[in-house]
Design a protein around this motif. Structure first.
Motif, PDB file in Angstrom:
ATOM      1  N   LEU A  31     -10.576   5.600  -0.777  1.00  0.00           N
ATOM      2  CA  LEU A  31     -10.468   7.054  -0.593  1.00  0.00           C
ATOM      3  C   LEU A  31      -9.488   7.647  -1.591  1.00  0.00           C
ATOM      4  O   LEU A  31      -9.703   8.732  -2.138  1.00  0.00           O
ATOM      5  N   ASN A  32      -8.391   6.916  -1.822  1.00  0.00           N
ATOM      6  CA  ASN A  32      -7.412   7.441  -2.755  1.00  0.00           C
ATOM      7  C   ASN A  32      -7.913   7.441  -4.179  1.00  0.00           C
ATOM      8  O   ASN A  32      -7.572   8.321  -4.972  1.00  0.00           O
ATOM      9  N   LEU A  55       0.834   6.775  -6.702  1.00  0.00           N
ATOM     10  CA  LEU A  55      -0.255   7.739  -6.849  1.00  0.00           C
ATOM     11  C   LEU A  55       0.286   9.158  -6.743  1.00  0.00           C
ATOM     12  O   LEU A  55      -0.151  10.062  -7.471  1.00  0.00           O
ATOM     13  N   PHE A  80      -9.381  -2.193   6.428  1.00  0.00           N
ATOM     14  CA  PHE A  80      -9.124  -0.776   6.603  1.00  0.00           C
ATOM     15  C   PHE A  80      -8.236  -0.243   5.476  1.00  0.00           C
ATOM     16  O   PHE A  80      -8.445   0.843   4.935  1.00  0.00           O
ATOM     17  N   MET A  81      -7.233  -1.030   5.125  1.00  0.00           N
ATOM     18  CA  MET A  81      -6.330  -0.599   4.050  1.00  0.00           C
ATOM     19  C   MET A  81      -7.077  -0.498   2.727  1.00  0.00           C
ATOM     20  O   MET A  81      -6.819   0.412   1.929  1.00  0.00           O
ATOM     21  N   SER A  82      -8.029  -1.395   2.501  1.00  0.00           N
ATOM     22  CA  SER A  82      -8.807  -1.313   1.260  1.00  0.00           C
ATOM     23  C   SER A  82      -9.679  -0.063   1.262  1.00  0.00           C
ATOM     24  O   SER A  82      -9.913   0.543   0.216  1.00  0.00           O
ATOM     25  N   TYR A  89      -0.077  12.302  -9.309  1.00  0.00           N
ATOM     26  CA  TYR A  89      -0.472  13.682  -8.978  1.00  0.00           C
ATOM     27  C   TYR A  89       0.524  14.671  -9.557  1.00  0.00           C
ATOM     28  O   TYR A  89       0.154  15.747 -10.032  1.00  0.00           O
ATOM     29  N   ALA A  98      -9.146  11.377   6.272  1.00  0.00           N
ATOM     30  CA  ALA A  98      -8.671   9.986   6.262  1.00  0.00           C
ATOM     31  C   ALA A  98      -7.678   9.757   7.389  1.00  0.00           C
ATOM     32  O   ALA A  98      -7.700   8.701   8.034  1.00  0.00           O
ATOM     33  N   ALA A  99      -6.806  10.739   7.627  1.00  0.00           N
ATOM     34  CA  ALA A  99      -5.837  10.577   8.717  1.00  0.00           C
ATOM     35  C   ALA A  99      -6.557  10.457  10.046  1.00  0.00           C
ATOM     36  O   ALA A  99      -6.243   9.570  10.861  1.00  0.00           O
ATOM     37  N   ILE A 121       0.316   7.822   7.969  1.00  0.00           N
ATOM     38  CA  ILE A 121      -0.802   6.884   8.153  1.00  0.00           C
ATOM     39  C   ILE A 121      -0.317   5.441   8.057  1.00  0.00           C
ATOM     40  O   ILE A 121      -0.660   4.583   8.883  1.00  0.00           O
ATOM     41  N   LEU A 149       0.836  -1.203   0.000  1.00  0.00           N
ATOM     42  CA  LEU A 149       0.000   0.000   0.000  1.00  0.00           C
ATOM     43  C   LEU A 149       0.869   1.251   0.000  1.00  0.00           C
ATOM     44  O   LEU A 149       0.557   2.240  -0.664  1.00  0.00           O
ATOM     45  N   TYR A 162       0.060  10.276   3.805  1.00  0.00           N
ATOM     46  CA  TYR A 162      -0.388   8.898   3.643  1.00  0.00           C
ATOM     47  C   TYR A 162       0.749   7.919   3.816  1.00  0.00           C
ATOM     48  O   TYR A 162       0.732   7.062   4.690  1.00  0.00           O
ATOM     49  N   VAL A 187      -8.248   7.051  10.304  1.00  0.00           N
ATOM     50  CA  VAL A 187      -7.323   5.938  10.538  1.00  0.00           C
ATOM     51  C   VAL A 187      -6.917   5.897  12.002  1.00  0.00           C
ATOM     52  O   VAL A 187      -6.883   4.823  12.618  1.00  0.00           O
ATOM     53  N   GLU A 206      -8.781   2.704   2.585  1.00  0.00           N
ATOM     54  CA  GLU A 206      -7.869   3.771   2.202  1.00  0.00           C
ATOM     55  C   GLU A 206      -7.666   3.797   0.695  1.00  0.00           C
ATOM     56  O   GLU A 206      -7.570   4.873   0.088  1.00  0.00           O
ATOM     57  N   LEU A 207      -7.625   2.611   0.077  1.00  0.00           N
ATOM     58  CA  LEU A 207      -7.508   2.548  -1.382  1.00  0.00           C
ATOM     59  C   LEU A 207      -8.692   3.244  -2.042  1.00  0.00           C
ATOM     60  O   LEU A 207      -8.542   3.991  -3.006  1.00  0.00           O
ATOM     61  N   PHE A 225       0.720   4.214  -2.729  1.00  0.00           N
ATOM     62  CA  PHE A 225       0.570   5.642  -2.440  1.00  0.00           C
ATOM     63  C   PHE A 225       1.664   6.445  -3.119  1.00  0.00           C
ATOM     64  O   PHE A 225       1.424   7.550  -3.622  1.00  0.00           O
ATOM     65  N   LEU A 228       1.541   4.339  11.040  1.00  0.00           N
ATOM     66  CA  LEU A 228       0.596   3.993  12.104  1.00  0.00           C
ATOM     67  C   LEU A 228       0.049   2.589  11.915  1.00  0.00           C
ATOM     68  O   LEU A 228      -0.011   1.789  12.856  1.00  0.00           O
ATOM     69  N   PHE A 229      -0.305   2.255  10.666  1.00  0.00           N
ATOM     70  CA  PHE A 229      -0.780   0.899  10.367  1.00  0.00           C
ATOM     71  C   PHE A 229       0.268  -0.130  10.749  1.00  0.00           C
ATOM     72  O   PHE A 229      -0.017  -1.145  11.385  1.00  0.00           O
TER      73      PHE A 229
END
Lengths: 174, 347, 100
Positions: free
Chosen positions: C39-40, A40, C32-34, A44, C69-70, A64, A33, A60, C73, C36-37, A37, A67-68
Motif C-alpha cells: 500500500l505504501n 518514506l 499483513f505487514m507486507s 514525502y 489502510a488503518a 497502525i 517496518l 502509520y 489493519v 502494508e508495504l 515508514f 496496533l501491530f
C-alpha cells in the motif's frame, strides 16, 4: 543536494523493507517496518508533501504499527520456525516470482516511456500544503471524505465486536 | 570550500545545527535543575526541606545523583531481547528532543532552529513515536510486571493522544496556520473581549472563550502524555513494581527519567506557544526568550504542584475519562469553534 | 529536482518486496505487514505523480488510502486474533480445516 538526500532515504527504505520480509522475529519485522515508514515520510517531505509526511508518521508509524505490536505481544509470538523442504521450495518460488515481477516492471518501463518534464515547484500553495489539501478535500472530495468517516466507524465497530470474543453466558449455554 | 559555505541549503543546515547544539546543552542543564526544583518544591509542600546537604542549598544534588547512576552496575536480565532492551531508552529521549527544533523561543529567525509550516503536526508525530519506547521497554524486559506496565502505559498514551490532537484543532482554526511561529505571531497585539472592559488583554489564545475548553483538555492530556500524576499508575512504585522500567538500572533508567522530564518541558513549551503567546511580552523583541522562559517555568511549576497534590487515578477511571469525557468534549468543541468562527467571518 | 523515474523505480521495488513478503512468509502478521508495504508503494507513486503533474489530487488519494489502510489493519488484526484463539496458531499453512 536533494538527489543525495533522496538516495539516502531510498536506500534506508529498501534496506528496512527487505529486513521486514527476511527477519524471523515478528517484533523485529514490525520495528523495521516502522523505520521504513519513517524514511518514506522523509521522501514525502522531499516531494513537497509535508502534510502527508507528518500524517504518515502519525497514522502509520504511530498508530497502525503500535496496533501491530500490541497484537504481536498479546499473541506472544516468538521466533518463526521455518524449516522443511516443502517450505523451502515455496520460499524459492516466492523469491523468483518477486524477481520476475520486478523484471517485468522494468521491461515495461523500458518500452519507450519518457520520464517527462520535472516541474520546478508545486503551484504556490497559499498557506502551505495542509491548507491547499484542505481546500480541495472539503470541496471537490467532500463525498469520499464523508464515506471514509463512515468506513472508519464501521471498522471500529467491527474490530471491537470481533476482538471481544464470545460473552461467557453464550459459551456456557451452548 | 567557500562554494560550500555559500550554498543556501548548507547555510540553513549549518545554522540549524548550531542552534540545535545550543538547545541540547541548555536543555540538559535545565533538566538537571528541574529535577532539583521538583525535589525542593515537593519537600516544601510536604513540610520538609528537601535536599540541602550536597553543595550550597543542595544545588549539587542532581550532579551527585548523576555520578552515582553512572557508577552503578548495569545488568541485562536473562532472556531479555538485548537489542530492544538497549534501544528503548534512546527512543524515550529522542522524540522529545526532536520537537525542540520547531519551538519558537524568541522572535524568529534567530530563536527558532527551523520553522516548518506543519510544526504542530511534527509535535503530534513525535509524541506518537514516544509510545514505542515504553512498549519496547516493557516487552524486552522479559518480566510480567514490566510488560503489563508497558502495555497499560502505552494504551493510556495513545488514548490521550487522540484527545490532544483534536483539542488543538480550534487553535489551528483560530490562528489559520499549523506553523508554531505563525501561531505565536497570531497572538500578537491586544484584545478586548467586550467593549465595556476598561483595559485590554493581550491577544493570547487563552483569552478567547472558544479556546478555553481546548486549553482545559490539552492541559489534562499534558499529564497523561507524560505519564505524570495523576495519570502515573503504570509507573507508580507500589503498583506494578516500577512499571515498564522495572528491569532497568543505572544510565538506562536515567534515560527514561530524563525522557520524562524532556517530555514535560517540551509539552509545556507547546502549551505556552499555543495558548499563552509563546515569546510575546512587553518590551523590546529581544526580550522574547525571557518571557518564554518565565511562562515555561510557571507551567512546569504547575506540573510539579499537581503531582504532589492530587491522588492517582485508577486505570479504568483513567481510560473512561479519556475516551468518554475528553474525546467527545474535544469533538464538541471543534464544532462550536467552527460554527462561531464561520459566523463571525461571514456575518 | 527529483526525477520521476527514480521515485517510480523505488515504488516498484518496494511493491515487489511486499509481494515477496506475502508469498514467502507463513506468519499471518508478517504477511499483513507486507501488504502494508505494498500500500505504501502505491502511495509513493501517487505522491510522485502529484508532484510531477502539479496537482494535489494524488495527495488526496494518498490521504484516503491511509485511512482505508488503518481501517483494514484494525479489522484484519481482530480477525487474526480470533483465528489464533480458535486454532492456536498464526501460520497460514496450518489453518487448513477447509482443505479438500
Amino acid at each position: 543536494m536533494l538527489p543525495w538526500l533522496f538516495l539516502g532515504f531510498a536506500a534506508l527504505l529498501v534496506a528496512t523493507a527487505v529486513m521486514v520480509v527476511v527477519h524471523r522475529n515478528p517484533v523485529t519485522s514490525a520495528l523495521f517496518l516502522v523505520l521504513s515508514f519513517c524514511s518514506l515520510a522523509g521522501i514525502y517531505l522531499l516531494l513537497q508533501a509535508e502534510f502527508l509526511g507528518m500524517v504518515q508518521v502519525i497514522v502509520y508509524a504511530g498508530a497502525i504499527m503500535v496496533l501491530f505490536l500490541f497484537v504481536i505481544m498479546y499473541l506472544n509470538l516468538q521466533h518463526d520456525v521455518e524449516t522443511g523442504a516443502q517450505i523451502a521450495v515455496r520460499r524459492g518460488i516466492g523469491w523468483m516470482v518477486g524477481a520476475l515481477l520486478l523484471l517485468f516492471g522494468f521491461l515495461l518501463a523500458n518500452r519507450g516511456w519518457a520520464p517527462g518534464p520535472v516541474a520546478a515547484q508545486l503551484p504556490a500553495q497559499d498557506g502551505g500544503n495542509a491548507a491547499a489539501i484542505g481546500r480541495v478535500l472539503y470541496s471537490r472530495f467532500l463525498f469520499p471524505f464523508e464515506i471514509t468517516s463512515i468506513l472508519l466507524l464501521v471498522a471500529m465497530v467491527g474490530a471491537i465486536v470481533l476482538a471481544k470474543g464470545r460473552p461467557a453466558s453464550e459459551s456456557e449455554g451452548a | 570550500m567557500s562554494a560550500l559555505w555559500n550554498n543556501e541549503v548548507f547555510q540553513v543546515a549549518f545554522w540549524a545545527f548550531v542552534k540545535v547544539m545550543i538547545i541540547l546543552n541548555t536543555l540538559l542543564g535545565v533538566v538537571t535543575y528541574l529535577i532539583y526544583a521538583e525535589r525542593k518544591i515537593c519537600g516544601h509542600m510536604q513540610a520538609r526541606t528537601g535536599p540541602n546537604r550536597v553543595g550550597p542549598f543542595g544545588l549539587l544534588q542532581t550532579p551527585a545523583d548523576v555520578i552515582k547512576l553512572l557508577l552503578k552496575e548495569e545488568f541485562t536480565p536473562a532472556g531479555a531481547n538485548k537489542i530492544l532492551f538497549h534501544v528503548a531508552p534512546v527512543l524515550a529521549v529522542f522524540p522529545a528532543v526532536a520537537t525542540f527544533a520547531v519551538i519558537p523561543m524568541g522572535p524568529p529567525p534567530m530563536f527558532v532552529a527551523t520553522d516548518i509550516n506543519v510544526g504542530l503536526l511534527l509535535f503530534l508525530a513525535m509524541s506518537s513515536i514516544g509510545v514505542y519506547a515504553i512498549v519496547l521497554a516493557g516487552w524486552s524486559s522479559n518480566n510480567k510486571y514490566a510488560l503489563l506496565g508497558g502495555l497499560r502505559s502505552s494504551a493510556q498514551m495513545i488514548s490521550y493522544e487522540l484527545a490532544m490532537g483534536l483539542s488543538v484543532i480550534p487553535v489551528i482554526m483560530h490562528s489559520g496556520t499549523m506553523s508554531l511561529v505563525g501561531i505565536v505571531q497570531s497572538q500578537a497585539g491586544t484584545y478586548r473581549p467586550f467593549e465595556s472592559l476598561p483595559f485590554a488583554l493581550p491577544n493570547w489564545g487563552i483569552f478567547h472563550w472558544y479556546l478555553l475548553l481546548p486549553f482545559a483538555i490539552f492541559f489534562i492530556t499534558m499529564f497523561a502524555e507524560t505519564n505524570r500524576a495523576p495519570f502515573d499508575l503504570p509507573e507508580a512504585e507500589g503498583e506494578l513494581v516500577a512499571g515498564f522500567h522495572t528491569e532497568y538500572s543505572s544510565m538506562k533508567w536515567s534515560m527514561f527519567f530524563l525522557g520524562e522530564y524532556f517530555n514535560m518541558i517540551i509539552i509545556s513549551s507547546i502549551c505556552v506557544t499555543l495558548f499563552f503567546g509563546g515569546y510575546l511580552g512587553p518590551g523590546p523583541a529581544m526580550l522574547g526568550i525571557v518571557w518564554y522562559l518565565l511562562k515555561l517555568f510557571v507551567i512546569l511549576f504547575i506540573f510539579i504542584w499537581v503531582r504532589w497534590t492530587l491522588p492517582r487515578l485508577r486505570y479504568d477511571q483513567l481510560m473512561n475519562f479519556g475516551w468518554k469525557v475528553l474525546l467527545p468534549g474535544a469533538v464538541v468543541n471543534i464544532v462550536i469553534a467552527t460554527v462561531w468562527l464561520y459566523w463571525r467571518a461571514n456575518g | 529536482m527529483i526525477p520521476l523515474g527514480w521515485t517510480l523505480a523505488l515504488s516498484a521495488i518496494l511493491f515487489c518486496i511486499g509481494v515477496v513478503g506475502v508469498l514467502v512468509r507463513r506468519n499471518a502478521l508478517v504477511i499483513f505487514m507486507s501488504i502494508e508495504l505494498m500500500l505504501n508503494a502505491a502511495n509513493l507513486a501517487f505522491v510522485a505523480f502529484a508532484r510531477n503533474m502539479n496537482s494535489l489530487d494524488g495527495q488526496i488519494f494518498v490521504f484516503f488510502v491511509m485511512t482505508v489502510a488503518a481501517a483494514e489493519v484494525a479489522v484484519g488484526l481482530a480477525i487474526i486474533v480470533n483465528v489464533f484463539r480458535l486454532r492456536e496458531t498464526v501460520f497460514v499453512d496450518e489453518i487448513n480445516l477447509l482443505k479438500g
